[in-house]
Design an enzyme around this catalytic site. Structure first.
Site, PDB file in Angstrom:
ATOM      1  N   SER A 326       0.789  -1.226   0.000  1.00  0.00           N
ATOM      2  CA  SER A 326       0.000   0.000   0.000  1.00  0.00           C
ATOM      3  C   SER A 326       0.820   1.275   0.000  1.00  0.00           C
ATOM      4  O   SER A 326       0.281   2.359  -0.196  1.00  0.00           O
ATOM      5  CB  SER A 326      -0.926   0.016   1.216  1.00  0.00           C
ATOM      6  OG  SER A 326      -1.751  -1.118   1.178  1.00  0.00           O
ATOM      7  N   ASP A 365     -10.947  -6.384  -0.111  1.00  0.00           N
ATOM      8  CA  ASP A 365     -10.355  -5.298   0.659  1.00  0.00           C
ATOM      9  C   ASP A 365      -9.826  -5.908   1.946  1.00  0.00           C
ATOM     10  O   ASP A 365     -10.287  -6.950   2.398  1.00  0.00           O
ATOM     11  CB  ASP A 365     -11.412  -4.245   0.983  1.00  0.00           C
ATOM     12  CG  ASP A 365     -10.767  -2.944   1.427  1.00  0.00           C
ATOM     13  OD1 ASP A 365     -10.634  -2.052   0.578  1.00  0.00           O
ATOM     14  OD2 ASP A 365     -10.372  -2.835   2.612  1.00  0.00           O
ATOM     15  N   HIS A 371     -15.244  -0.101   3.295  1.00  0.00           N
ATOM     16  CA  HIS A 371     -15.036   1.231   3.853  1.00  0.00           C
ATOM     17  C   HIS A 371     -16.198   2.152   3.557  1.00  0.00           C
ATOM     18  O   HIS A 371     -16.169   3.331   3.882  1.00  0.00           O
ATOM     19  CB  HIS A 371     -13.761   1.859   3.287  1.00  0.00           C
ATOM     20  CG  HIS A 371     -12.512   1.099   3.646  1.00  0.00           C
ATOM     21  ND1 HIS A 371     -11.743   1.397   4.736  1.00  0.00           N
ATOM     22  CD2 HIS A 371     -11.930   0.015   3.059  1.00  0.00           C
ATOM     23  CE1 HIS A 371     -10.719   0.550   4.808  1.00  0.00           C
ATOM     24  NE2 HIS A 371     -10.824  -0.308   3.797  1.00  0.00           N
ATOM     25  N   CYS A 384      -7.848   2.170   1.701  1.00  0.00           N
ATOM     26  CA  CYS A 384      -8.929   1.385   1.087  1.00  0.00           C
ATOM     27  C   CYS A 384      -8.447   0.731  -0.207  1.00  0.00           C
ATOM     28  O   CYS A 384      -8.042   1.413  -1.152  1.00  0.00           O
ATOM     29  CB  CYS A 384     -10.118   2.298   0.794  1.00  0.00           C
ATOM     30  SG  CYS A 384     -11.399   1.494  -0.172  1.00  0.00           S
TER      31      CYS A 384
END
Lengths: 614, 377
Positions: A326, A365, A371, A384
């Site tokens: 991420s 996710d 989310h 997210c």
């Protein structure tokens, strides 16, 4: 005429050939006479001249070895120095029975076989009256043991010399590398004159990259010697020129903080001063003690280092390649804004999974419940995945490839060290060429969250983060800030490669999202925001080591340590005027927010709160 | 003529004569080579610091090389001719292999590791190049026409450039001269030879441009050795001192102080002539050169007695290349030519060049001892 010649005329050929044989022999006689004339000149005309040069007293040219340059950190702390050391040296000519002497020494001082072999190889290249070291860096016990027995060892003596010492040991090992004995292969490629008499050469790191500068210039002394080759009188000498001293951008205290903060994790921390590109921290854990390599590391010791699971010889900061996870999201988000693929406030609904149209596969996710409806800022804050699956799909792999390339992914950063890895920034073209396969849409989706083929080194990650903090202008990391030699002082390389023309507003929007990661209520790294008087912009990341099946859930307690996710964190601080960029990779640390972020926070805290008087 | 030959054949052949003919050995050449080999051991013993190990190793190599020579002497020259192109082709492929493997392994590489020994394709090509050119030219009437000259030149340049790229300038030079020698003996016209000489002189600056740094250094050193006494000039200065101090009579066997004191580097290999000159003086040097000249003269004589075009081109080229070997090495050691890595033929320590050289003499003996079987026109 040519037609006539197509029939072989043997008589013509014979005559021609005989003429040529005679001509060739005349030429040979002529050239040989030339050689003899030269020999007459040397051996009759020049005989007296050359005899005085050769006879009884001869001029011998002895090299004077320069002192190797010292390496300092940014605050002047010594990272590599030359200390006095004691070595056991043998002069074969003066030893009645070399093999017997070696055997006795081996017994007395407990010398391993490979050192004896190394000595034997070394000795064969040397003259019999020159002294060659058997042991370097003797300890007190060895010195004491030998000193008592010295009368029984004619031709063997303890000598004082300079040896390289690295006081910070494993802390600095992956930055500095080390020097070690020159090996056979190197001898063939080295300039013979410069290294006549030198024992050591830089093998890795700064020591290797700046070898020529650090080594200095060899001088020589013309020494009058007697028939046996021993010195009588010094006739003339040219002093050696010491190697240049290097001042690094590295902050060894900060390096220690980072190294210690990794605790039991293997991994790397890289910190870059954004304005200059100077590397403040380049820590790779575990490191190794380079000092044994200088005096000649024992076979067992070396094998142990090589075989170790934690790979201490492996420079993770420079050569370790990890999926960025991420931590890639801020860059993907910026790409979305730059290509006008998505609006900053535009919301995307996250139900906890993402599906490509007409495909049943669910890209999940990390939060199973989803989310909800998220803007870009929120998507970065909460990390997210679904938002970025969608954004990646909108952008497409080729645009992501092109944009990420501008941040230096997939290429060497150009740092002044040898052996940097390029990593891997995939594209359709790359896959066609390397894998002979077409690119699948699903591969685009997972690239959006930094998974798939993407591979980056911690150094690349830190550089990209620094570039983000530098308004999108690419930063080139470097380590050597100042080179001080006898004649000149050179100051660090040019750093900025010019603007990439990225909209500053867009960059600020991304940084705003990254501030929320640390300081926002839902931030994935809000843990580290406590008690700091400035803001940090960061992004957490977890990189999958082990991929779980479609319907399985990831439960770290069920997974062996070696298969747990890597924890990553990138950060800029202070967020309003970034001075430092940090990238942290903690192998198998599982969570970027709780494991990697605190490490970065410690480095930032020390850098911003304890300024040295420069 | 005919009757004379016949009457000779009717004489009862002596035992030794028969034996030698069976062995296909040329006596004068063999004596010359054995003398040189003997001399080599004498000098090597002194140059190596009286190291018997070195001597035994060299003796083993030389022994093997003599066996190979005798074996090759038994092969009918027609076979050499027949396989010239094939052997040349294999040589080129191996050179390419070395170059590619060398690039993978980084840095210069000259040999292929065959497990039990290291094979240098550049050595093989030293013989197969003149074989190839001799074969190619012998297929056409002599003197060669422009087209054939052109192709022959390309055939010479191919291995030369491949070896120069290794980089091994010394061997490249020897291969080029072995091919050029064939062209010369095939009757290349004198004005063309002069034209080539002029062109080569004109090309020197271009060549300079393509040289590697270390090769330029050697030329610098050659022109002014005193400029860098510690490094590159060291060899030449020391070897001149050794030779000059030897004087007319020399210091006697084992009496060379210069090489003994290790002033002279590579005293057993490329610079062994300096040791010889120091110990045996000008008389010894002239003697050694005369011995070389006798061998070369015998080889040229063999070539002149050969009627077959291929054989005589090859024989004369091998003889001439042998001289080039001697000239380049001694020229380098006495400081009239730049330092290129060429050993003193049959005397320097090392196996590869001895094997190649004696293989060449084997071919010469084969040509000489088989020629009565060739169909004469």
């Amino acid at each position: 005429m040519s037609r006539f010649h197509t029939i072989k005329d043997n008589r013509v050929e014979n005559r021609l050939f005989l003429n040529r044989i005679i001509a060739a022999f005349m030429l040979i006689l002529l050239l040989t006479s030339g050689l003899i004339v030269r020999l007459v000149y040397l051996q009759i005309v020049g005989h007296e001249h050359y005899s005085t040069l050769a006879k009884d007293n001869s001029i011998k040219i002895e090299p004077l070895v320069p002192t190797r340059g010292i390496i300092y950190d940014r605050h002047g702390k010594v990272l590599a120095e030359n200390t006095q050391s004691f070595s056991l040296e043998l002069i074969p000519e003066q030893i009645p029975d070399l093999n017997e002497t070696l055997a006795r020494l081996q017994k007395l001082l407990d010398i391993p076989d490979d050192k004896i072999e190394q000595y034997q190889r070394q000795r064969k290249r040397q003259k019999t009256f020159t002294s060659t070291a058997l042991l370097l860096g003797m300890n007190d016990e060895e010195i004491a043991k030998f000193s008592v027995m010295r009368p029984y060892f004619p031709g063997v003596d303890i000598k004082i010399g300079l040896v390289r010492n690295y006081p910070y040991k494993e802390l600095s090992s992956h930055v500095l590398g080390y020097v070690s004995r020159i090996n056979e292969a190197e001898i063939k490629t080295l300039p013979a004159a410069e290294y006549r008499g030198s024992t050591y050469i830089g093998k890795l790191g700064i020591e290797a990259a700046y070898e020529t500068l650090l080594h200095g210039k060899t001088g020589y002394a013309e020494i009058e010697t007697n028939v046996r080759g021993r010195a009588i009188n010094n006739v003339n000498s040219v002093a050696p020129e010491s190697g240049a001293n290097l001042y690094l951008t590295l902050d060894i205290d900060l390096q220690k903080t980072a190294y210690d903060a990794l605790e039991e994790f293997n991994g790397a921390v890289v910190a870059i001063e954004i304005k200059t590109g100077g590397v403040l921290v380049l820590a790779s854990r575990p490191g190794f003690d380079p000092n044994p390599f200088v005096v000649g590391i024992g076979n067992d010791e070396y094998q142990a280092l090589q075989a170790s699971d934690s790979q201490p010889l492996y420079n993770r900061a420079l050569r370790g390649l990890y999926p960025p996870g991420s931590t890639m999201k801020p860059f993907i988000a910026l790409a979305g804004l730059e290509y006008n693929a998505i609006g900053y406030e535009q919301k995307h609904f996250c139900p906890g999974y993402y599906q490509l149209p007409g495909v049943s596969h669910k890209y999940r996710d990390w939060r199973k419940s989803g989310h909800g409806s998220v803007s870009m800022n929120e998507a970065i804050t909460e990390s997210c995945d679904v938002y970025f699956y969608n954004l990646a799909s909108v952008l497409g792999i080729d645009r992501m490839h092109k944009f990420l390339q501008r941040f230096g992914f997939g290429e060497r950063t150009g740092i002044d060290l040898i052996g940097e890895k390029t990593g891997l920034l995939p594209s359709q073209e790359w896959k066609r060429q390397q894998k002979k396969q077409a690119w699948y849409p699903g591969e685009t989706i997972i690239t959006g969250i930094g998974q798939g083929y993407l591979q980056v080194s911690p150094l690349q990650l830190a550089r990209a983060t620094a570039t983000l903090g530098n308004h999108g202008d690419i930063v080139t990391p470097f380590l050597v800030d100042k080179i001080v030699s006898a004649h000149s002082t050179t100051v660090g390389p040019e750093t900025h490669q010019g603007s990439m023309h990225i909209n500053e507003d867009n960059v600020n929007k991304i940084i705003a999202g990254m501030i929320n990661v640390v300081h926002g209520e839902h931030g994935t790294a809000k843990l580290i925001s406590k008690g700091i008087p400035y803001q940090i912009a960061g992004k957490t990341g977890t990189a999958q080591v082990y991929s779980i099946k479609q319907e399985e859930t990831y439960n770290e307690n069920n997974i062996p340590f070696k298969l747990r996710d890597h924890a990553l964190f990138i950060a800029l601080a202070p967020a309003d005027d970034p001075k430092i960029a940090v990238a942290v990779v903690a192998e198998h640390g599982s969570h970027g927010g709780s494991m990697a972020a605190p490490i970065a926070a410690k480095v930032i805290k020390q850098f911003l709160e304890e300024p040295h008087a420069d | 003529m005919q009757t004379e030959t016949r009457s000779e054949q009717f004489q009862p052949p002596s035992l030794i004569g028969t034996l030698l003919r069976k062995l296909h050995i040329d006596i004068p050449l063999m004596i010359g080579l054995l003398l040189i080999a003997l001399l080599s051991f004498v000098i090597l013993y002194s140059a190596s610091g009286q190291d018997l190990d070195v001597l035994m190793r060299q003796a083993a190599r030389v022994g093997l090389a003599f066996l190979l020579m005798t074996a090759l002497a038994h092969v009918d020259p027609y076979q050499f001719k027949r396989y010239s192109a094939l052997l040349f082709g294999i040589g080129i492929v191996l050179l390419l292999a070395v170059l590619i493997l060398g690039q993978i392994g980084k840095g210069a590489q000259r040999w292929l590791d065959l497990g039990f020994f290291r094979f240098q394709p550049s050595e093989m090509i030293k013989i197969t190049t003149p074989m190839m050119i001799a074969w190619y030219l012998s297929e056409h009437p002599l003197p060669p026409r422009a087209k054939h000259l052109f192709i022959a030149t390309l055939l010479i340049l191919l291995p030369t450039l491949l070896i120069a790229k290794q980089p091994d300038l010394g061997t490249a030079l020897l291969v080029a001269s072995s091919g050029a020698a064939v062209l010369f003996f095939s009757g290349l016209s004198w004005w063309l030879i002069s034209a080539i000489a002029v062109t080569l002189a004109g090309l020197t600056p271009v060549l300079w441009h393509f040289m590697r740094d270390y090769q330029r250094d050697r030329v610098h050193t050659f022109l002014n050795p005193e400029a860098d006494p510690l490094g590159r000039g060291y060899h030449i200065i020391q070897s001149k001192i050794a030779i000059g101090s030897g004087g007319i009579h020399g210091k006697g066997w084992l009496g060379s102080s210069q090489s003994k004191l290790d002033f002279l580097p590579e005293s057993s290999t490329d610079f062994i002539f300096a040791v010889f000159a120091e110990e045996f003086g000008l008389f010894g040097c002239v003697g050694l050169l005369s011995l070389y000249l006798l061998i070369i003269a015998r080889c040229l004589y063999i070539a002149s007695q050969t009627k077959d075009t291929y054989s005589r081109l090859l024989a004369s080229s091998l003889a001439f290349t042998f001289f080039v070997y001697v000239f380049v090495n001694i020229g380098m050691v006495i400081g009239v030519l730049p330092v290129v890595g060429v050993p003193l033929p049959l005397i320097s320590y090392g196996g590869t060049s001895v094997v190649t050289l004696l293989a060449g003499f084997g071919i010469l003996m084969s040509i000489h001892t088989h020629k009565k079987y060739l169909i004469q026109p």
